[in-house]
Structures are given as C-alpha cells and as structure tokens.
Write an enzyme that holds these catalytic residues in place. Structure first.
Site, PDB file in Angstrom:
ATOM      1  N   TYR A 183      -1.790  -1.488  11.083  1.00 42.98           N
ATOM      2  CA  TYR A 183      -2.382  -2.017   9.630  1.00 42.98           C
ATOM      3  C   TYR A 183      -1.209  -1.792   8.831  1.00 42.98           C
ATOM      4  CZ  TYR A 183      -4.420  -1.359   4.764  1.00 42.98           C
ATOM      5  OH  TYR A 183      -3.444  -1.557   3.198  1.00 42.98           O
ATOM      6  N   SER A 230       0.509  -1.549   0.057  1.00 42.75           N
ATOM      7  CA  SER A 230      -0.063  -0.179  -0.063  1.00 42.75           C
ATOM      8  C   SER A 230       0.911   1.598   0.030  1.00 42.75           C
ATOM      9  CB  SER A 230      -1.091  -0.056   1.192  1.00 42.75           C
ATOM     10  OG  SER A 230      -1.314   1.408   1.719  1.00 42.75           O
ATOM     11  N   LYS A 233       1.758  -3.751   6.237  1.00 39.84           N
ATOM     12  CA  LYS A 233       2.499  -3.745   5.034  1.00 39.84           C
ATOM     13  C   LYS A 233       4.042  -3.445   4.654  1.00 39.84           C
ATOM     14  CE  LYS A 233      -1.445  -4.641   3.000  1.00 39.84           C
ATOM     15  NZ  LYS A 233      -1.203  -5.782   2.999  1.00 39.84           N
TER      16      LYS A 233
END
Ligand code: UD1
Length: 338
Positions: free
Chosen positions: A150, A125, A154
C-alpha cells in the site's frame, strides 16, 4: 467547470465533493462502490442541495475509462481518491494493490495526457516518510523504503505523476500527503463507513463508545513518547477536503510554480493514542473501555506535519481542533447506529 472525483463516494472523496459543489463546481463521481455505498449521494444532496453526476465504473476497465473521457470531454480537473487503502490486506494481496492503485492511475493519466490542459490532484500519504528523522515533517524529508505494498503504491504513484508531468506540458498536478484523516461532516449526513472491524483508531474508538466493540486495544505504551503511546497528526476531514479544493483552484488558475507539487496536509500538532482517547471521553462524556496490548507490527512512533508550505503557498490551514473533529466522529457514529 466540470471536475471528476474518482472514489467520490468514499470517506474523504464525499467530503471533497461537498466542498467542490459549495464552491460552484460541477462534479462527476466515478466509484465502483467496492468500499462505499450509493446512499452517500443522498447525504451529499442533503448538504449541498445538488446531486452530483454519478457513474458506477471500475477504473481497472481501461476501455470504459476511455469511453468515459469521450463522453465527458469537458472534464477540466480530476481529484483521484479511488484506491485500496488497507495496509495489512496489501501485504496479503500485493498484486491487487498494484493493479487497483497503480494500473488505474496510469489509465487516468493517459487520458489526461490527451488533453491540451488538465489539472490532477492525487491522494498521497504521510506513509511515504516512514519514520522520519525529524519532527515536524517537512515535504523535503526523505521518502523512506515503503513498509507495505500500500505504502509503495503511494510512493510509486507520486513518481509516476512526476515523470508524466515532466513530459506533458499541459498536465499540472499536486500530490497531497495526508496525515491521519478523521471525523465527519458537521451535518452528520456523511462520514466514515468502515466495512467490518475498523483498522484505524478513531472509528474503533467511536464504535467502542457506542457499544459495537467491547474494548479498544491500544497498540503499545512502551514507545519513546511522553505517555508511551504513538503520536499522530489527526486532521479533520472537512479541513482536508477544503485543501483539495484550494489545491485544485491553484492549478486551474495557473498559480502553481511547477507542474508537479507536493504538500503536507495535517494540523502540525501531534496527539498520542491516549490523548485521542481522552478527547473522546471529553466530548462524549463517556469512559472508554480500553486496554494496553503489544505493539502493532509496522507502526511508527511519531508522525506530525510541518504545515508551513501548505499554509504559506496554498494559503490553507487546518481550522478544527482534535476535540471538534472527535465530536463530529462521535455524533456521526451515534446517528448511524440509531
Ligand atoms: C494507517 C496506515 C497508513 C495509512 C493510514 C490511513 C499503518 C502502519 N499505517 O496509519 O499507511 O495511510 O492508516 O488510513 O497501518 N491504534 C491503536 N488501536 C487501534 C488502532 C490504532 O492503538 O485499534 C493506534 C496505532 O497504533 C497508531 C494510531 O492508533 O499509533 C493511529 O493508527 P491508525 O488509525 O491505524 O493510523 P496509522 O497507523 O497512523
């Protein structure tokens, strides 16, 4: 050639399965259906005329993952979408995110490391850049400390893959750093299905348009941008899906320069929240009910991609405009609320 797509019933996963099947790949989907539905298989079949193999399986169950790879020893590539993705929830439940997004990645890489040769595509992302200092964002922009568990999954995910590739000659991997995926398949057979109140802008816009939400809250109009609202790079999900197939083929054909590579996947064009609303109003012919409210904590001001690397090295380019992508999102919303 058999390709495993984890999270293949999800939003980006299902669109990628369609593109893979259109290119003649045999697809096996693993999904635990925690944020998706088996009905998506019908949509994929309606578009491609072919039903992918599907196994309902939770990747956290290590023994079942091992058993899967024993039964499907002929899997040559994996596109790994399965992950939890709600930023706010990740702050509340960090261990859930580390277990779901990191634990499962480790199990998959362990299985692939046992093979002589394997290709792996990872959903990363633009969140890894945080608020980048320069626009558009190139792949060599520094990775900033993550704002949420989160985001951290990544960043760590990319590092875990890079470390593993260094010592696993047969393993080749590409991380795709998505900007803001949106839209639905033009057939309206598959699209985004957020559970509960959408956190992302585009589904909130279309749900407001269709009357499911009363009004959209625009989070802040006092940012240092032209109209004061945040700027993002909205990428059409079908364009994004195609980038996965191109990246996978690069690895399968041995065209990669290094055994771990990273690419931005965006349009290269930034649009503000108000511009997204205007796009919706143009394609729907409806006025959108919205109000300006305070900033959302954790939001960055501006993020849009420099796509030169993907354009030149992958030979991939986003083809659809924001209006076209918005129209598809609107068509999909209207269809599922009928
Ligand atoms: C978010 C996540 C990002 C994740 C991405 C994909 C944050 C801080 N970032 O990106 O890590 O990879 O989703 O799912 O959550 N907006 C409104 N009203 C709304 C919803 C959004 O004004 O009801 C605005 C936001 O302030 C932002 C833009 O719309 O400026 C896009 O928001 P969103 O769709 O949530 O995506 P990101 O925040 O870019």
């Amino acid at each position: 050639m058999k390709i495993l797509v984890t999270g293949g019933l999800g939003f980006i996963g299902s669109h990628t399965v369609v593109e893979l099947q259109n290119e003649g790949f045999e697809v096996v989907i693993i999904d635990d259906c925690s944020n998706s539905s088996e009905n998506v298989l019908k949509g994929i079949t309606a578009i491609t005329g072919k039903t992918p193999i599907f196994e309902k399986l939770d990747l956290k169950e290590k023994a079942k993952v091992e058993d899967f790879f024993k039964r499907h020893h002929d899997v040559e590539g994996v596109i790994h979408f399965a992950a939890s993705k709600a930023v706010g929830e990740s702050v509340e439940k960090p261990l859930l995110y580390y277990e779901n997004n990191i634990g499962t990645l480790v199990y998959l890489l362990k299985e692939l490391s046992k093979k002589n040769k394997a290709s792996f595509i990872f959903s990363s992302s633009c969140t890894v850049y945080g608020q980048a200092d320069k626009m558009p964002i190139t792949e060599d922009a520094p990775v900033k400390p993550a704002e949420s568990p989160y985001g951290n999954t990544k960043q760590m995910g990319e590092e875990i893959i890079a470390d593993t590739c260094k010592v696993t000659p047969g393993l080749n991997a590409i991380a795709l750093r998505y900007f803001n995926p949106m839209g639905a398949h033009p057939s309206t057979e598959i699209g985004e299905l957020p559970i509960g109140v959408p956190q992302n802008l585009v589904p909130f816009i279309t749900q407001t348009g269709v009357g499911l939400r009363e009004e959209l809250s625009v989070f802040g109009d006092d940012y240092p941008t032209e109209d004061g609202t945040c700027i993002r790079d909205y990428i059409y999900v079908v364009d994004l899906a195609k980038a996965h197939v191109i990246a996978l083929k690069r690895l399968l054909e041995g065209k990669n320069k290094e055994n771990y590579e990273v690419f931005n996947v965006g349009t290269g064009k930034g649009s503000s929240v108000l511009e997204a609303i205007q796009s919706f109003e143009r394609v729907s012919g409806k006025k959108l009910n919205y109000k300006i409210v305070g900033r959302r904590p954790g939001d960055i001001t501006t993020a849009y991609a420099d796509t030169t690397k993907a354009n030149e090295i992958l030979g991939w380019k986003a083809e659809y405009t924001l209006d076209e992508a918005m129209k598809s999102a609107w068509d999909w919303e209207q269809k599922i609320r009928r």
